[in-house]
Design an enzyme around this catalytic site. Structure first.
Site, short mmCIF file in Angstrom:
data_model
loop_
_atom_site.label_atom_id
_atom_site.label_comp_id
_atom_site.label_asym_id
_atom_site.label_seq_id
_atom_site.Cartn_x
_atom_site.Cartn_y
_atom_site.Cartn_z
N ASP A 50 9.83 -1.63 -7.37
CA ASP A 50 9.88 -1.63 -5.90
C ASP A 50 9.81 -0.22 -5.31
OD1 ASP A 50 10.23 -4.42 -6.09
OD2 ASP A 50 12.38 -4.14 -6.34
N HIS B 212 4.65 -7.03 -4.65
CA HIS B 212 4.15 -5.82 -4.00
C HIS B 212 3.98 -6.10 -2.51
CE1 HIS B 212 3.04 -4.04 -7.85
NE2 HIS B 212 2.34 -5.11 -8.15
#
Ligand code: GTP
Ligand code: IMP
Ligand code: MG
Length: 340
Positions: free
Chosen positions: A13, A43
């Site tokens: 992340d 994503h």
């Protein structure tokens, strides 16, 4: 340019989706190929106010001129993949390596019900761990056996190597991050496969001699979801005060937030063989730099941080992200901004 691998340097992340999308617009690759584990990734890409979240197709899909491939190493959940293809309307550009292993409902059920995976490790419940175990036992089915995937099947490795032979640009996109690598992360609080650049190259079938650039993505305030050690973690109150809270793209779980970790960054850059670093969240360090496009317009606070971090990591910081939007970036690779 040739081939560029983009991987996460902390716990996932880091904003790889946004960095991949930027590099795609700037370098105009003919192929963007996804390595990494599977649909446990999430994503996020924001383009002109529109927010996309993808788990299976490469996050470079926002750049319209590249073929979008999924490498043989990746675990494919056909339902997730097909719904994403439909959502973003990308059927023509997508190719799935015929050797990808398939996540079935039984893997998802086990991931959610096994207390070791779901509670002790805090898995994403997407079936990746159990499917990876079955793949190692050689009991999974392959993409070539799934009828719905027939229109997308390809030899991704051959396509990518042919593009490199023709001196085209190719982006090899990783998922997750260094700290949750099965080999180099904080075992057992890790995901089910290595997450470093070498693994991503293997996932898509590109040999180590053919990699030109490896960009490791860090964020100014690292985050971690799920269980396990996180040396620089701050308290929830501190994160709230700094207004830097985050929530997972796949699970919606709050992300644990930490301070910049130079030791981990340097170690991660070393094992990834980083040639460049991309850093996201400079606006979290200093909200005044949100959206800044020129290095000279950054604040002293941010410049001081960058100078010190670059020295600690020992790799040039070339991509400086000043906000979640695709256009909010400083590209010091000598390229101009194509999408601004
Ligand atoms: P995984 O493959 O799941 O590890 O994800 P990822 O690396 O693609 O990152 P993800 O999209 O899950 O999380 C990054 C978050 O940060 C997203 O919400 C992005 O929109 C956001 N983001 C990216 N760059 C920046 C930035 O420079 N500043 C801020 N404030 N947010 C950013
Ligand atoms: P799994 O990959 O679902 O088995 O989860 C194993 C561990 O990796 C858990 O701590 C997850 O939270 C973490 N993890 C898996 N995928 C991601 C990701 O994309 N971002 C951040 N953490 C992840
Ligand atoms: Mg994510």
């Amino acid at each position: 340019m040739g081939s560029t691998i983009i991987v996460g340097g902390f716990f996932g992340d880091e904003g790889k989706g946004k960095i991949v999308a930027h590099v795609a617009f700037a370098d105009k690759p003919t192929i963007i190929a996804r390595g990494g584990i599977g649909p446990n990734a999430g994503h996020t890409i924001e383009v002109r106010g529109q927010k996309f979240g993808v788990r299976m197709i490469p996050s470079g899909f926002v750049y319209a001129n590249a073929r979008l491939l999924i490498g043989a190493g990746v675990l494919v959940d056909p339902r997730v993949l097909l719904s994403e293809i439909e959502l973003v309307g990308e059927a023509k550009r997508v190719g799935v390596d015929h050797r990808c292993a398939i996540i079935e409902q039984k893997h998802i059920t086990l991931d959610k019900e096994d207390p070791h995976l779901s509670r002790t490790i805090g898995s994403t419940g997407t079936g990746c761990g159990p499917a990876a175990a079955d793949r190692a036992r050689r009991t999974t089915i392959q993409a070539s056996e799934v009828q719905e995937l027939a229109p997308f099947l390809t030899d991704a490795a051959a396509e990518i190597n042919q593009a490199l032979n023709a001196e085209e640009n190719v982006i090899l996109e990783g998922s997750q991050g260094f700290g949750i690598s099965l080999y180099y992360g904080f075992f057992p609080y890790v995901t089910s496969k290595d997450t470093t650049a070498s693994q991503i190259a293997a996932d898509v079938g590109v040999g180590p001699t053919r990699i030109d650039e490896t960009i490791v993505v860090f964020k100014t305030f690292p985050t971690r979801v799920g269980e396990g050690p996180f040396e620089t973690q701050m308290s929830e109150e501190e994160a709230k005060k700094l207004q830097i809270e985050e929530f997972g793209t796949v699970t919606g779980r709050p992300r644990r937030i930490g301070w910049w970790d130079p030791k981990m960054a340097a170690y991660s850059a070393m094992i990834n063989g980083a040639t460049q670093v991309a850093i996201t969240g400079l606006d979290k360090l200093d909200p005044n730099v949100r959206g800044v496009h020129e290095y000279d317009d950054l604040s002293t606070k941010v410049k001081t941080f960058l100078r010190q971090a670059e020295e600690e990591v020992g790799v040039p910081f070339t991509l400086l992200s000043t906000g979640p939007e695709l256009a909010e970036i400083i590209d010091l690779r000598g390229e101009k901004l194509y999408h601004a």
